[in-house]
Scaffold this motif. Structure first.
Motif, PDB file in Angstrom:
ATOM      1  N   THR A  26     -31.306  22.620  10.736  1.00 24.52           N
ATOM      2  CA  THR A  26     -30.304  22.364  11.769  1.00 24.52           C
ATOM      3  C   THR A  26     -29.727  20.966  11.604  1.00 24.52           C
ATOM      4  O   THR A  26     -30.467  19.984  11.707  1.00 24.52           O
ATOM      5  CB  THR A  26     -30.933  22.496  13.168  1.00 24.52           C
ATOM      6  N   PRO A  27     -28.449  20.838  11.354  1.00 23.92           N
ATOM      7  CA  PRO A  27     -27.840  19.512  11.189  1.00 23.92           C
ATOM      8  C   PRO A  27     -28.016  18.654  12.423  1.00 23.92           C
ATOM      9  O   PRO A  27     -27.853  19.134  13.551  1.00 23.92           O
ATOM     10  CB  PRO A  27     -26.359  19.836  10.944  1.00 23.92           C
ATOM     11  N   GLY A  28     -28.375  17.390  12.208  1.00 27.52           N
ATOM     12  CA  GLY A  28     -28.520  16.470  13.328  1.00 27.52           C
ATOM     13  C   GLY A  28     -29.815  16.571  14.080  1.00 27.52           C
ATOM     14  O   GLY A  28     -30.028  15.834  15.042  1.00 27.52           O
ATOM     15  N   ALA A  29     -30.716  17.455  13.638  1.00 29.13           N
ATOM     16  CA  ALA A  29     -31.992  17.589  14.330  1.00 29.13           C
ATOM     17  C   ALA A  29     -32.787  16.302  14.204  1.00 29.13           C
ATOM     18  O   ALA A  29     -32.835  15.701  13.136  1.00 29.13           O
ATOM     19  CB  ALA A  29     -32.789  18.752  13.767  1.00 29.13           C
ATOM     20  N   THR A  30     -33.400  15.885  15.285  1.00 25.77           N
ATOM     21  CA  THR A  30     -34.188  14.662  15.251  1.00 25.77           C
ATOM     22  C   THR A  30     -35.538  14.919  14.591  1.00 25.77           C
ATOM     23  O   THR A  30     -35.947  16.061  14.378  1.00 25.77           O
ATOM     24  CB  THR A  30     -34.406  14.128  16.665  1.00 25.77           C
ATOM     25  N   ARG A  31     -36.243  13.846  14.305  1.00 24.97           N
ATOM     26  CA  ARG A  31     -37.546  13.977  13.676  1.00 24.97           C
ATOM     27  C   ARG A  31     -38.522  14.660  14.628  1.00 24.97           C
ATOM     28  O   ARG A  31     -38.436  14.497  15.851  1.00 24.97           O
ATOM     29  CB  ARG A  31     -38.082  12.611  13.283  1.00 24.97           C
ATOM     30  N   SER A  32     -39.473  15.356  14.039  1.00 27.75           N
ATOM     31  CA  SER A  32     -40.483  16.034  14.843  1.00 27.75           C
ATOM     32  C   SER A  32     -41.810  15.996  14.114  1.00 27.75           C
ATOM     33  O   SER A  32     -41.847  15.855  12.893  1.00 27.75           O
ATOM     34  CB  SER A  32     -40.082  17.481  15.086  1.00 27.75           C
ATOM     35  N   ALA A  33     -42.880  16.103  14.871  1.00 24.42           N
ATOM     36  CA  ALA A  33     -44.168  16.367  14.251  1.00 24.42           C
ATOM     37  C   ALA A  33     -44.088  17.773  13.661  1.00 24.42           C
ATOM     38  O   ALA A  33     -43.416  18.651  14.214  1.00 24.42           O
ATOM     39  CB  ALA A  33     -45.279  16.282  15.286  1.00 24.42           C
ATOM     40  N   MET A  34     -44.750  17.973  12.534  1.00 25.54           N
ATOM     41  CA  MET A  34     -44.694  19.285  11.892  1.00 25.54           C
ATOM     42  C   MET A  34     -46.080  19.701  11.448  1.00 25.54           C
ATOM     43  O   MET A  34     -46.966  18.865  11.268  1.00 25.54           O
ATOM     44  CB  MET A  34     -43.732  19.240  10.698  1.00 25.54           C
ATOM     45  N   GLY A  35     -46.244  20.982  11.303  1.00 24.19           N
ATOM     46  CA  GLY A  35     -47.549  21.457  10.903  1.00 24.19           C
ATOM     47  C   GLY A  35     -47.474  22.840  10.275  1.00 24.19           C
ATOM     48  O   GLY A  35     -46.406  23.458  10.218  1.00 24.19           O
ATOM     49  N   TRP A  36     -48.615  23.283   9.820  1.00 20.53           N
ATOM     50  CA  TRP A  36     -48.755  24.617   9.230  1.00 20.53           C
ATOM     51  C   TRP A  36     -49.894  25.357   9.909  1.00 20.53           C
ATOM     52  O   TRP A  36     -50.959  24.774  10.166  1.00 20.53           O
ATOM     53  CB  TRP A  36     -49.039  24.505   7.734  1.00 20.53           C
ATOM     54  N   VAL A  93     -50.365  34.821   6.057  1.00 21.18           N
ATOM     55  CA  VAL A  93     -48.984  34.384   6.263  1.00 21.18           C
ATOM     56  C   VAL A  93     -49.034  32.966   6.813  1.00 21.18           C
ATOM     57  O   VAL A  93     -49.707  32.717   7.816  1.00 21.18           O
ATOM     58  CB  VAL A  93     -48.242  35.317   7.234  1.00 21.18           C
ATOM     59  N   TYR A  94     -48.340  32.077   6.162  1.00 18.01           N
ATOM     60  CA  TYR A  94     -48.324  30.669   6.559  1.00 18.01           C
ATOM     61  C   TYR A  94     -47.042  30.380   7.332  1.00 18.01           C
ATOM     62  O   TYR A  94     -45.936  30.678   6.860  1.00 18.01           O
ATOM     63  CB  TYR A  94     -48.428  29.772   5.330  1.00 18.01           C
ATOM     64  N   TYR A  95     -47.217  29.794   8.506  1.00 15.28           N
ATOM     65  CA  TYR A  95     -46.106  29.508   9.398  1.00 15.28           C
ATOM     66  C   TYR A  95     -45.927  28.005   9.565  1.00 15.28           C
ATOM     67  O   TYR A  95     -46.881  27.273   9.809  1.00 15.28           O
ATOM     68  CB  TYR A  95     -46.344  30.118  10.779  1.00 15.28           C
ATOM     69  N   CYS A  96     -44.703  27.572   9.465  1.00 11.02           N
ATOM     70  CA  CYS A  96     -44.370  26.184   9.736  1.00 11.02           C
ATOM     71  C   CYS A  96     -44.108  26.020  11.229  1.00 11.02           C
ATOM     72  O   CYS A  96     -43.577  26.931  11.891  1.00 11.02           O
ATOM     73  CB  CYS A  96     -43.119  25.807   8.950  1.00 11.02           C
ATOM     74  N   HIS A  97     -44.484  24.868  11.763  1.00 10.35           N
ATOM     75  CA  HIS A  97     -44.361  24.604  13.194  1.00 10.35           C
ATOM     76  C   HIS A  97     -43.783  23.215  13.385  1.00 10.35           C
ATOM     77  O   HIS A  97     -44.273  22.255  12.790  1.00 10.35           O
ATOM     78  CB  HIS A  97     -45.753  24.706  13.833  1.00 10.35           C
TER      79      HIS A  97
END
Length: 117
Positions: A26-36, A93-97
């Motif tokens: 998504t263009p312009g999306a701010t930074r976020s914590a991410m995980g799997w 199945v690996y999901y990104c979060h």
């Protein structure tokens, strides 16, 4: 609406490596914590690894410590999961979060990882 685009899954032999990618498209999306997270056959979805929004802090499930590495390209808003020494029990199945707050989070569509013995 934030969209997460995952890639890199596949079928490998035990002991092999794979690298998963998760891009916030998504263009312009701010930074976020991410995980799997992952969900094996007949199992509930479980936590695998996470990285802070800045990329300075990481944590792992005990089952993958020392084998998996999560990283992040902050400029590209993309997270990676390098999986080494894969085991059949890593199959799923690996999901990104992506987490923006306690009430705002998003999930990717999932990518299949199959490890055969």
């Amino acid at each position: 609406q934030v969209q997460l685009v995952e890639s890199g899954g596949g079928s490998v032999q035990a002991g092999d490596s794979l690298k998963l990618s998760c891009a916030i498209s998504t263009p312009g999306a701010t930074r976020s914590a991410m995980g799997w997270f992952r969900q094996g056959p007949g199992k509930e979805r479980e936590f695998v690894a996470a990285i802070s929004a800045s990329g300075s802090s990481t944590r792992y499930a005990d089952s993958v410590k020392g084998r998996f590495t999560i990283s992040k390209d902050v400029a590209l808003n993309t997270a990676y999961l390098v999986m080494n020494s894969l085991k059949p029990e890593d199959t799923g199945v690996y999901y990104c979060h992506a987490v923006y707050s306690k009430t705002v989070d998003y999930w990717g569509q999932g990518t299949q990882v199959t490890v055969s013995s």
